[in-house]
Design a protein around this motif. Structure first.
Motif, short mmCIF file in Angstrom:
data_model
loop_
_atom_site.label_atom_id
_atom_site.label_comp_id
_atom_site.label_asym_id
_atom_site.label_seq_id
_atom_site.Cartn_x
_atom_site.Cartn_y
_atom_site.Cartn_z
N GLU A 44 0.84 -1.21 0.00
CA GLU A 44 0.00 0.00 0.00
C GLU A 44 0.87 1.25 0.00
N GLU A 51 1.81 6.70 -7.24
CA GLU A 51 0.91 7.79 -7.64
C GLU A 51 1.43 9.16 -7.24
N GLU A 147 -9.42 -1.26 2.69
CA GLU A 147 -9.42 -0.33 1.56
C GLU A 147 -8.82 0.98 2.04
N ASP A 149 -7.68 5.12 0.79
CA ASP A 149 -7.69 6.20 -0.19
C ASP A 149 -7.18 7.46 0.48
N LYS A 151 -6.30 11.68 -0.04
CA LYS A 151 -6.44 12.92 -0.81
C LYS A 151 -5.98 14.07 0.07
N THR A 156 -9.14 8.25 3.83
CA THR A 156 -10.39 7.53 4.02
C THR A 156 -10.11 6.04 3.90
N THR A 167 -16.38 2.74 7.56
CA THR A 167 -15.56 3.71 6.84
C THR A 167 -15.16 4.82 7.79
N GLU A 169 -12.61 8.39 8.34
CA GLU A 169 -11.76 9.44 7.77
C GLU A 169 -10.83 9.95 8.85
#
Length: 262
Positions: A44, A51, A147, A149, A151, A156, A167, A169
């Motif tokens: 991960e 990216e 999972e 993510d 930004k 998240t 989920t 944050e």
């Protein structure tokens, strides 16, 4: 962005044997591997680096000199550098002392945005080290991440639970523990394997660099003591019931009644 990944070299549990007299693990001749959950944590971090070209991934482990092998593997997969915590004073550490040593090393590395750990090591299955590191560093933490993510400064994640998921944050810096379902780790790159051996990308730190009190590391700093290690007795082999579904059900019913199960 700077990411630190904590990993561990563990014995291949499919081939672990126990000394019947001493009750200890026989490690001689047993192959060692990079802990599976730690591989997912590393992958991960490397995905984030793929990216974001300005990302640096540092891999941290504690162990004997041969633990350098997992750092070489991590660099071969794409990590930038490794730090091996190697000192006889670190030996015999339980999760409490281990997390204390790793947390101090992370403080020494400094300037980090994310810390990744595997959920648990297959040679202990405690799932304690990651959360303990977060507590020692005062970091928000999310465990059992399936999972991920990111930004800007917000992350998240989807966290796996026994009956579903949630989920969450969280803002950087933060610590996350990964499960195998998070991703599929990549294979090492041939050219990076050569680079890992040729270039000086691994630092070796003893307690001279960390300056931890003796009472807080290794065996002296471990309130948990393992009294005995043993292999469970083998259970009786299963029995296959032949015949049609009706005959199988009848035979099973008779056997269960004969053993007073029903």
């Amino acid at each position: 962005m700077n990411i630190i990944v904590c990993v561990k070299q563990v014995p291949d549990t499919n081939e672990v044997k126990i000394d019947p007299e001493k009750g200890t693990l026989i490690r001689e001749g047993v192959p060692s591997i990079l802990n599976p959950d730690d591989q997912s944590a590393l992958e991960e971090a490397l995905r984030i680096k793929d990216e974001n070209t300005d990302t640096k991934v540092t891999v941290l482990t504690m162990g004997p000199p041969q633990a350098e092998e997992v750092l070489i593997e991590a660099i071969s997969m794409g990590a930038d550098e490794g730090v091996l915590l190697c000192d006889k004073a670190f030996a015999g550490a339980d999760t409490w002392a281990t997390s204390n040593t790793l947390a101090k090393a992370i403080e020494n590395i400094g300037d980090y945005d994310l810390v990744f750990c595997g959920r648990q090591a297959i040679d202990g299955d405690t799932a304690q080290v990651g959360p303990q590191i977060a507590e020692r560093l005062g970091l928000p933490q999310v465990t059992y991440v399936k999972e991920f993510d990111i930004k800007d400064d917000k992350v998240t994640v989807k966290r796996s639970l026994e009956d579903g998921y949630e989920t969450i944050e969280v803002e950087k810096p933060a610590l996350f523990t990964a499960i195998e379902e998070l991703n599929k780790p990549r294979y090492p790159y041939i050219d990076k394997i050569f680079d890992a051996y040729r270039e000086k990308k691994i630092k070796v730190w003893s307690n001279d660099e960390l300056q931890i009190e003796k009472s807080e590391l290794g065996l002296d700093g471990s309130p948990t003591q393992v009294k005995r290690t043993f292999t469970p007795d083998k259970k009786k082999e299963g029995e296959m019931i032949e015949g049609s579904p009706r005959e199988q059900a009848k035979t099973l019913l008779v056997k269960l009644k004969s053993r007073n199960v029903i």
